[in-house]
Write a protein that holds these residues in place. Structure first.
Motif, PDB file in Angstrom:
ATOM      1  N   THR A 155     -14.338  -7.210   9.798  1.00 25.35           N
ATOM      2  CA  THR A 155     -14.402  -5.989   9.005  1.00 25.35           C
ATOM      3  C   THR A 155     -13.882  -6.259   7.599  1.00 25.35           C
ATOM      4  O   THR A 155     -14.432  -7.078   6.874  1.00 25.35           O
ATOM      5  CB  THR A 155     -13.609  -4.867   9.700  1.00 25.35           C
ATOM      6  N   LEU A 156     -12.790  -5.592   7.217  1.00 28.08           N
ATOM      7  CA  LEU A 156     -12.294  -5.662   5.842  1.00 28.08           C
ATOM      8  C   LEU A 156     -10.777  -5.677   5.822  1.00 28.08           C
ATOM      9  O   LEU A 156     -10.114  -5.312   6.789  1.00 28.08           O
ATOM     10  CB  LEU A 156     -12.773  -4.441   5.052  1.00 28.08           C
ATOM     11  N   PHE A 157     -10.250  -6.076   4.697  1.00 27.06           N
ATOM     12  CA  PHE A 157      -8.822  -5.995   4.401  1.00 27.06           C
ATOM     13  C   PHE A 157      -7.998  -6.703   5.474  1.00 27.06           C
ATOM     14  O   PHE A 157      -8.208  -7.870   5.737  1.00 27.06           O
ATOM     15  CB  PHE A 157      -8.398  -4.533   4.208  1.00 27.06           C
ATOM     16  N   ASN A 158      -7.077  -5.983   6.110  1.00 25.52           N
ATOM     17  CA  ASN A 158      -6.154  -6.632   7.034  1.00 25.52           C
ATOM     18  C   ASN A 158      -6.825  -6.916   8.380  1.00 25.52           C
ATOM     19  O   ASN A 158      -7.124  -6.014   9.147  1.00 25.52           O
ATOM     20  CB  ASN A 158      -4.934  -5.726   7.255  1.00 25.52           C
ATOM     21  N   GLN A 159      -7.096  -8.177   8.644  1.00 27.10           N
ATOM     22  CA  GLN A 159      -7.702  -8.591   9.903  1.00 27.10           C
ATOM     23  C   GLN A 159      -7.180  -9.994  10.255  1.00 27.10           C
ATOM     24  O   GLN A 159      -7.837 -10.999  10.008  1.00 27.10           O
ATOM     25  CB  GLN A 159      -9.230  -8.557   9.831  1.00 27.10           C
ATOM     26  N   PRO A 160      -5.983 -10.057  10.819  1.00 27.19           N
ATOM     27  CA  PRO A 160      -5.339 -11.344  11.093  1.00 27.19           C
ATOM     28  C   PRO A 160      -6.163 -12.292  11.960  1.00 27.19           C
ATOM     29  O   PRO A 160      -5.933 -13.503  11.938  1.00 27.19           O
ATOM     30  CB  PRO A 160      -4.043 -10.945  11.811  1.00 27.19           C
ATOM     31  N   GLY A 328      -4.523   3.507   2.018  1.00 25.05           N
ATOM     32  CA  GLY A 328      -5.873   3.487   1.486  1.00 25.05           C
ATOM     33  C   GLY A 328      -6.021   2.588   0.275  1.00 25.05           C
ATOM     34  O   GLY A 328      -5.120   1.843  -0.110  1.00 25.05           O
ATOM     35  N   GLN A 329      -7.170   2.685  -0.336  1.00 23.43           N
ATOM     36  CA  GLN A 329      -7.499   1.855  -1.488  1.00 23.43           C
ATOM     37  C   GLN A 329      -6.776   2.350  -2.739  1.00 23.43           C
ATOM     38  O   GLN A 329      -6.414   3.520  -2.848  1.00 23.43           O
ATOM     39  CB  GLN A 329      -9.005   1.842  -1.718  1.00 23.43           C
ATOM     40  N   GLU A 330      -6.573   1.426  -3.671  1.00 16.74           N
ATOM     41  CA  GLU A 330      -5.954   1.738  -4.943  1.00 16.74           C
ATOM     42  C   GLU A 330      -6.913   1.435  -6.082  1.00 16.74           C
ATOM     43  O   GLU A 330      -7.779   0.565  -5.967  1.00 16.74           O
ATOM     44  CB  GLU A 330      -4.661   0.929  -5.123  1.00 16.74           C
ATOM     45  N   LEU A 331      -6.753   2.148  -7.166  1.00 15.91           N
ATOM     46  CA  LEU A 331      -7.539   1.910  -8.370  1.00 15.91           C
ATOM     47  C   LEU A 331      -6.601   2.073  -9.556  1.00 15.91           C
ATOM     48  O   LEU A 331      -6.182   3.181  -9.889  1.00 15.91           O
ATOM     49  CB  LEU A 331      -8.704   2.894  -8.467  1.00 15.91           C
ATOM     50  N   GLY A 332      -6.226   0.959 -10.161  1.00 19.93           N
ATOM     51  CA  GLY A 332      -5.208   0.998 -11.197  1.00 19.93           C
ATOM     52  C   GLY A 332      -3.896   1.456 -10.589  1.00 19.93           C
ATOM     53  O   GLY A 332      -3.445   0.942  -9.575  1.00 19.93           O
ATOM     54  N   SER A 333      -3.312   2.469 -11.188  1.00 22.61           N
ATOM     55  CA  SER A 333      -2.045   2.996 -10.666  1.00 22.61           C
ATOM     56  C   SER A 333      -2.245   4.084  -9.612  1.00 22.61           C
ATOM     57  O   SER A 333      -1.270   4.595  -9.056  1.00 22.61           O
ATOM     58  CB  SER A 333      -1.213   3.575 -11.817  1.00 22.61           C
ATOM     59  N   LEU A 334      -3.503   4.445  -9.343  1.00 24.04           N
ATOM     60  CA  LEU A 334      -3.789   5.505  -8.382  1.00 24.04           C
ATOM     61  C   LEU A 334      -3.815   4.947  -6.964  1.00 24.04           C
ATOM     62  O   LEU A 334      -4.590   4.044  -6.647  1.00 24.04           O
ATOM     63  CB  LEU A 334      -5.131   6.165  -8.685  1.00 24.04           C
ATOM     64  N   ALA A 335      -2.959   5.478  -6.104  1.00 28.04           N
ATOM     65  CA  ALA A 335      -2.936   5.115  -4.691  1.00 28.04           C
ATOM     66  C   ALA A 335      -3.477   6.274  -3.883  1.00 28.04           C
ATOM     67  O   ALA A 335      -3.211   7.440  -4.186  1.00 28.04           O
ATOM     68  CB  ALA A 335      -1.520   4.777  -4.246  1.00 28.04           C
ATOM     69  N   THR A 336      -4.258   5.975  -2.830  1.00 23.89           N
ATOM     70  CA  THR A 336      -4.838   7.013  -1.990  1.00 23.89           C
ATOM     71  C   THR A 336      -4.537   6.731  -0.520  1.00 23.89           C
ATOM     72  O   THR A 336      -4.363   5.584  -0.108  1.00 23.89           O
ATOM     73  CB  THR A 336      -6.360   7.095  -2.186  1.00 23.89           C
ATOM     74  N   GLY A 337      -4.494   7.806   0.261  1.00 22.05           N
ATOM     75  CA  GLY A 337      -4.342   7.662   1.700  1.00 22.05           C
ATOM     76  C   GLY A 337      -3.111   6.909   2.145  1.00 22.05           C
ATOM     77  O   GLY A 337      -3.182   6.077   3.047  1.00 22.05           O
TER      78      GLY A 337
END
Length: 388
Positions: A155-160, A328-337
């Motif tokens: 999938t994506l991101f954290n997947q050990p 969740g995902q971040e965009l610049g200084s904006l953090a979501t979820g």
């Protein structure tokens, strides 16, 4: 106080260093046909706002609601003071935050933005785990059942698990191990394999409906959800290495901003703080799963390595938190979820369902964590004042 980002130990760290390199050709050969988000509309894969569901729920393979054990709670204390403190915490936080606290066995829920939908992100792994344990309860799955994982399952991101999968081509893990890693390490690939093994998103939605869990949407799975939030169309090669992150970085900023804003405003995996807290209180009461499965789920949540400085860190000695984080995902200084939800146990055996869901904020990680700690600390103070 030292605040660190989550740094869970991966399964590969426990198994030893990986024995090979990534084999992109082998991975691409195993890729499935491209999945697209085009034409999905407002959530053809979820509960659409203001319209009928765009899917049919099949309840036949969902187990019946268990008969819960006798549960008694002292509901004499009125939560007005706790409501006032939670309102103050929410108002002082610079960002969009929802908070909910409910006492198991009582009919009140207090907090802020109780009925607004917030992105769940990895908090939604709880519903997959519950659906799997329900399948175990009714004999459709076994905890020791081996599930294979191939490169097309990544999938994506954290997947050990990804490096071992890419090295060996195929591996197998038991259901209980995958569930533990999905909840404790927030392993996206482990969670997705459980999701599709138990029956996919519609099956999880059917479980939620069968238990009359309100205020919860379940999305289309990690790959489609994260692609939509980023402004991308999913294709299997995005799971290799950092291909997803690189493809996302190539998008124009305005495309990413629009996609992320759309997701946060009406999240396909949205949950209301009230719905989340009430479901967790019902879990503690034994209303959602068998007694054995309830204990296993809470034990697994209690051993979580993610988010040690979120809700858990605000509790005094003698209190316990069985929790699940989401980021969740971040965009610049904006953090979501950015989330944490928990079944919180007081020293006297009282249980609370607690949810803190940050839709979006520009506040740094430390401020987010300290706000969450203030919620759990406020709950503990309120409880102790009324039981001393």
């Amino acid at each position: 106080m030292l605040i660190e980002r989550n740094n869970p130990v991966s399964m590969n760290d426990r198994l030893g260093s990986r024995r090979g390199q990534v084999h992109p050709r082998r991975w691409l050969a195993a890729g499935a046909a491209v999945l697209t988000l085009a034409g999905l509309g407002s959530y053809a894969f979820g509960t659409a706002t203001g319209g009928a569901p765009a899917f049919v729920l099949d309840l036949e393979e969902v187990g019946k609601r268990p008969t819960p054990p006798l549960f008694q709670a002292d509901c004499s204390a009125q939560p007005a003071a706790l409501q006032a403190e939670l309102s103050r915490i929410a108002a002082s936080f610079e960002g969009q935050v929802g908070i909910a606290v409910t006492k198991a066995g009582c009919d009140w829920t207090v907090g802020a933005r109780l009925d607004q939908h917030f992105p769940q992100q990895s908090v939604s792994k709880l519903w997959v785990a519950m659906s799997v344990l329900d399948a175990v309860d009714n004999g459709r799955m076994r905890l020791d059942q081996q599930i294979t994982i191939t490169p097309r399952d990544l999938t994506l991101f954290n997947q050990p698990l990804q490096w071992e999968v890419l090295d060996k081509g195929v591996i197998a893990r038991p259901v209980q191990m995958l569930m533990a890693n999905a909840l404790s390490l927030s392993d996206n690939t482990a969670n997705d394999r459980l999701l599709w093994t138990v029956g996919g998103p519609n099956h999880v939605r059917a479980f939620l409906k069968s238990r009359e869990i309100a205020g919860i949407r379940f999305g289309p799975g990690e790959r489609l959800l994260q692609s939509a939030a980023a402004g991308l169309t999913w294709s299997p090669e995005l799971a290799a290495g950092r291909n997803f992150e690189q493809a996302r970085a190539r998008l124009p900023k305005e495309v990413r901003e629009a996609a992320l804003a759309k997701y946060v405003a009406d999240p396909m995996d949205g949950a209301t703080p009230a719905g989340m807290a009430q479901a967790l209180a019902r879990l503690a009461k034994g209303e959602l799963l068998s007694e054995q499965s309830t204990k296993l789920l809470l034990d697994t949540m209690g051993k979580s390595r993610s988010g040690p400085m979120r809700l858990k860190a605000g509790l005094p000695p003698g209190w316990k938190a069985f929790h699940k984080t989401g980021t969740g995902q971040e965009l610049g200084s904006l953090a979501t979820g950015y989330n944490d939800v928990a079944v919180v146990e007081a020293p006297d055996g009282s249980y609370y369902g607690v949810a803190v869901l940050i839709g979006q904020t520009h506040q740094p990680i430390r401020a987010r964590m300290e706000m969450m700690q203030s919620v759990s600390a406020a709950l503990a103070r309120w409880h102790e004042l009324r039981t001393s």
